[in-house]
Design a protein around this motif. Structure first.
Motif, PDB file in Angstrom:
ATOM      1  N   ILE A   1       0.862  -1.188   0.000  1.00 21.11           N
ATOM      2  CA  ILE A   1       0.000   0.000   0.000  1.00 21.11           C
ATOM      3  C   ILE A   1       0.892   1.230   0.000  1.00 21.11           C
ATOM      4  CG2 ILE A   1      -1.835   1.240   1.204  1.00 21.11           C
ATOM      5  CD1 ILE A   1      -2.511  -1.475   2.580  1.00 21.11           C
ATOM      6  N   VAL A   2       0.760   2.051  -1.024  1.00 19.58           N
ATOM      7  CA  VAL A   2       1.585   3.249  -1.163  1.00 19.58           C
ATOM      8  C   VAL A   2       0.701   4.477  -1.028  1.00 19.58           C
ATOM      9  CG1 VAL A   2       3.064   4.581  -2.712  1.00 19.58           C
ATOM     10  CG2 VAL A   2       3.287   2.084  -2.622  1.00 19.58           C
ATOM     11  N   VAL A   3       1.086   5.378  -0.130  1.00 25.83           N
ATOM     12  CA  VAL A   3       0.374   6.640   0.085  1.00 25.83           C
ATOM     13  C   VAL A   3       1.303   7.767  -0.347  1.00 25.83           C
ATOM     14  CG1 VAL A   3      -0.779   8.143   1.757  1.00 25.83           C
ATOM     15  CG2 VAL A   3      -0.858   5.645   2.054  1.00 25.83           C
ATOM     16  N   ILE A   4       0.855   8.590  -1.293  1.00 27.82           N
ATOM     17  CA  ILE A   4       1.681   9.696  -1.778  1.00 27.82           C
ATOM     18  C   ILE A   4       1.114  10.997  -1.235  1.00 27.82           C
ATOM     19  CG2 ILE A   4       2.573  10.909  -3.787  1.00 27.82           C
ATOM     20  CD1 ILE A   4       2.435   8.368  -5.356  1.00 27.82           C
ATOM     21  N   GLY A   5       1.895  11.662  -0.407  1.00 27.70           N
ATOM     22  CA  GLY A   5       1.489  12.921   0.209  1.00 27.70           C
ATOM     23  C   GLY A   5       1.293  12.789   1.695  1.00 27.70           C
TER      24      GLY A   5
ATOM     25  N   GLY B   1      -3.113  12.213   4.214  1.00 31.14           N
ATOM     26  CA  GLY B   1      -2.157  11.163   3.886  1.00 31.14           C
ATOM     27  C   GLY B   1      -1.419  10.627   5.092  1.00 31.14           C
ATOM     28  N   LEU B   2      -0.986  11.521   5.976  1.00 35.33           N
ATOM     29  CA  LEU B   2      -0.247  11.069   7.164  1.00 35.33           C
ATOM     30  C   LEU B   2      -1.164  10.331   8.128  1.00 35.33           C
ATOM     31  CD1 LEU B   2       2.385  10.941   8.712  1.00 35.33           C
ATOM     32  CD2 LEU B   2       1.876  13.207   9.662  1.00 35.33           C
TER      33      LEU B   2
ATOM     34  N   LEU C   1       4.815   5.584   2.881  1.00 30.10           N
ATOM     35  CA  LEU C   1       4.406   6.972   2.710  1.00 30.10           C
ATOM     36  C   LEU C   1       5.498   7.707   1.939  1.00 30.10           C
ATOM     37  CD1 LEU C   1       2.529   9.422   3.394  1.00 30.10           C
ATOM     38  CD2 LEU C   1       3.959   9.763   5.428  1.00 30.10           C
ATOM     39  N   ILE C   2       5.101   8.467   0.924  1.00 30.21           N
ATOM     40  CA  ILE C   2       6.041   9.232   0.103  1.00 30.21           C
ATOM     41  C   ILE C   2       5.722  10.710   0.240  1.00 30.21           C
ATOM     42  CG2 ILE C   2       6.833   9.705  -2.253  1.00 30.21           C
ATOM     43  CD1 ILE C   2       5.959   6.797  -2.933  1.00 30.21           C
ATOM     44  N   ASP C   3       6.738  11.509   0.493  1.00 36.48           N
ATOM     45  CA  ASP C   3       6.564  12.953   0.508  1.00 36.48           C
ATOM     46  C   ASP C   3       7.874  13.606   0.095  1.00 36.48           C
ATOM     47  OD1 ASP C   3       4.281  14.933   1.777  1.00 36.48           O
ATOM     48  OD2 ASP C   3       6.270  15.838   1.847  1.00 36.48           O
TER      49      ASP C   3
ATOM     50  N   ALA D   1      -8.080   8.477  -4.096  1.00 34.99           N
ATOM     51  CA  ALA D   1      -7.634   9.865  -3.951  1.00 34.99           C
ATOM     52  C   ALA D   1      -8.390  10.491  -2.796  1.00 34.99           C
ATOM     53  CB  ALA D   1      -7.867  10.660  -5.232  1.00 34.99           C
ATOM     54  N   ILE D   2      -7.681  11.277  -1.965  1.00 31.31           N
ATOM     55  CA  ILE D   2      -8.296  11.911  -0.799  1.00 31.31           C
ATOM     56  C   ILE D   2      -7.790  13.333  -0.665  1.00 31.31           C
ATOM     57  CG2 ILE D   2      -8.549   9.712   0.434  1.00 31.31           C
ATOM     58  CD1 ILE D   2      -6.177  10.516   2.185  1.00 31.31           C
ATOM     59  N   GLY D   3      -8.516  14.123   0.101  1.00 30.02           N
ATOM     60  CA  GLY D   3      -8.091  15.490   0.385  1.00 30.02           C
ATOM     61  C   GLY D   3      -8.321  16.433  -0.779  1.00 30.02           C
ATOM     62  N   ASP D   4      -7.501  17.475  -0.829  1.00 30.12           N
ATOM     63  CA  ASP D   4      -7.688  18.544  -1.814  1.00 30.12           C
ATOM     64  C   ASP D   4      -7.531  18.078  -3.251  1.00 30.12           C
ATOM     65  OD1 ASP D   4      -7.928  20.070   0.438  1.00 30.12           O
ATOM     66  OD2 ASP D   4      -6.269  21.427  -0.003  1.00 30.12           O
ATOM     67  N   CYS D   5      -6.815  16.980  -3.486  1.00 37.00           N
ATOM     68  CA  CYS D   5      -6.598  16.524  -4.866  1.00 37.00           C
ATOM     69  C   CYS D   5      -7.712  15.620  -5.362  1.00 37.00           C
ATOM     70  CB  CYS D   5      -5.244  15.823  -5.000  1.00 37.00           C
ATOM     71  SG  CYS D   5      -5.179  14.152  -4.319  1.00 37.00           S
ATOM     72  N   ALA D   6      -8.708  15.355  -4.510  1.00 43.98           N
ATOM     73  CA  ALA D   6      -9.817  14.473  -4.890  1.00 43.98           C
ATOM     74  C   ALA D   6     -11.059  15.287  -5.209  1.00 43.98           C
ATOM     75  CB  ALA D   6     -10.118  13.488  -3.764  1.00 43.98           C
TER      76      ALA D   6
END
Length: 431
Positions: free
Chosen positions: A6-10, A15-16, A36-38, A309-314
């Motif tokens: 499972i990869v989370v970007i942001g 994301g955190l 987690l990638i940031d 996709a979650i948050g402001d980018c969704a």
């Protein structure tokens, strides 16, 4: 059996929180590999960036280390900027990482995923207004907020220097949403505090702040009663609020407002958001007009159910022909649902639908006041609060974010340390 990847970007609010939840429930137990990638090493809650910009919050103290947090909560952290996506291969590409001197310290990398969550957030939308990108400061990241704070201190030093030709510091804020309004009030608070640290002639009257809004009123996304209360407080402080005024250009000396030029030594652009441009047609995924990735009721992207996709980018449409607003509470609710749905997928259980609940809106005018509404989904935004109760409610939003990351006990310890720091450390970041 291979563990699902499972990869989370942001690593923003959503994301955190998601990586932390999945790490605690899956990573620690060896049931999945969470990454987690940031592009940054540390996290700060984005609604606090206006305090970082004025120096009333020291990011060096309040930031959270992704790597240290990951080690405690059962997930891995990868430093890097998201560069590309292959849905067919189920891989993401990260751009190289360079040191300050230009040396490459991490080469470009590919990471495979079984489930991908894009939580990349948003950036300021300057609508291609000429000169804005070159001459205005944005508050999209801690580094940008710190840049503004350095410019602000430099401007104060000039103002206090003998023989300086100007008697006032002119600051223009474009956009009267939450960021612009809160920043305007926080600037007056910071100016008052600076008098304690050698800026003895920094009177309130020497600070000339203008807030420019293209729409007919400030805080357009909030109920009119809240906007009116906030406007009254801003005007009491001395903020010049100009509504129905469009910025047509920016230059080194200020803003062009049609035929009028507004002089300003510092300019902040906080007029609207969009998802980053590279998300537009990201390997064929669907977008709306501000680059947000369209998602279904499970928060999966419309063309690929292995990508969330979650948050402001969704982009998730609401029944009233609006979109889920770009707020921290939205990101929190989306992160909670995606965590639930990924766990359900791994256990072959039905997925749940997303239902946005408006818990109200709160606007902090620094120590001068707080206004807002609570439980907007229950009473239609009719329960307006202000003063001390509103301030406590506003602070509780950040505390709940800390609870999601650390749990109740550690949150209480962090709060206690913050109170002690207010006694033993300067009230402002002075460098």
């Amino acid at each position: 059996m291979t563990r699902p990847r499972i990869v989370v970007i942001g690593g923003g609010a959503g994301g955190l929180e998601l990586a932390t939840c999945l790490g605690n429930k899956l990573g620690r137990k060896g049931k999945a590999h969470i990454t987690l990638i940031d592009r940054n090493q540390t996290h700060i809650w984005k609604p606090l960036l206006h305090e970082v910009a004025t120096g009333t919050l020291d990011v060096e103290i309040d930031q959270l280390s992704y790597r240290a947090h990951a080690a405690t909560h059962g997930f891995d952290f990868q430093l890097g900027s998201f560069y590309g996506l292959s849905r067919q291969q189920k891989t993401v590409t990260l751009a190289p990482v360079y040191a300050d001197d230009g040396e490459e310290v991490l080469a470009a990398r590919e990471l495979a995923y079984d489930y991908l969550v894009l939580a990349i957030g948003s950036v300021s939308n300057h609508f291609n207004t000429p000169g804005v990108a070159e001459h205005c400061i944005f508050l999209d990241s801690p580094s940008q907020a710190q840049r503004f704070q350095r410019h602000l201190l430099g401007a104060y030093l000039k103002l206090n220097s003998p023989g300086h030709p100007k008697d006032k510091l002119n600051i223009a804020i474009v956009g009267a949403g939450a960021t612009g309004v809160e920043l305007a009030a926080e600037l007056y608070h910071a100016a008052a505090e600076l008098n304690l640290y050698g800026f003895a002639d920094l009177r309130k009257g020497r600070l000339n702040i203008s807030v420019i809004e293209a729409g007919p009123r400030i805080l357009p996304a909030l109920p009119e009663r809240i906007a009116a209360a906030a406007l009254k407080e801003l005007q009491k402080l001395g903020v010049h609020v100009r509504t129905s005024t469009k910025v047509t250009a920016a230059d080194a000396n200020g803003l062009q407002l049609g035929d009028e030029h507004l002089d300003a030594e510092l300019m902040v652009w906080a007029a609207g958001i969009k998802a980053p441009d590279f998300l537009h047609q990201l390997d064929g995924l669907e977008n709306n007009r501000i680059n947000q990735l369209l998602v279904n009721s499970k928060l999966q992207t419309t063309l690929d159910n292995r990508i969330y996709a979650i948050g402001d980018c969704a982009g998730y449409p609401l029944p009233d022909n609006k979109w889920v607003p770009p707020r921290a509470q939205s990101a929190h609710q989306m992160a909670s649902l995606v965590a639930t749905n990924i766990l359900a997928e791994l256990n072959a259980k039905p997925l749940r639908d997303f239902s946005y609940k408006d818990h109200g809106s709160l606007i902090s005018l620094s120590r001068f006041g707080t206004v807002g509404s609570l439980m907007g989904n229950l009473v239609g935004g009719a329960m307006m609060i202000e003063g001390r109760i509103a301030r406590l409610a506003y602070i509780s939003l950040y505390r709940m974010h800390q609870v999601a990351l650390h749990g109740w006990i550690k949150m209480l310890v962090i709060s206690l340390v913050a109170r002690i720091n207010r006694i033993v450390r300067p009230r402002l970041k002075l460098h």
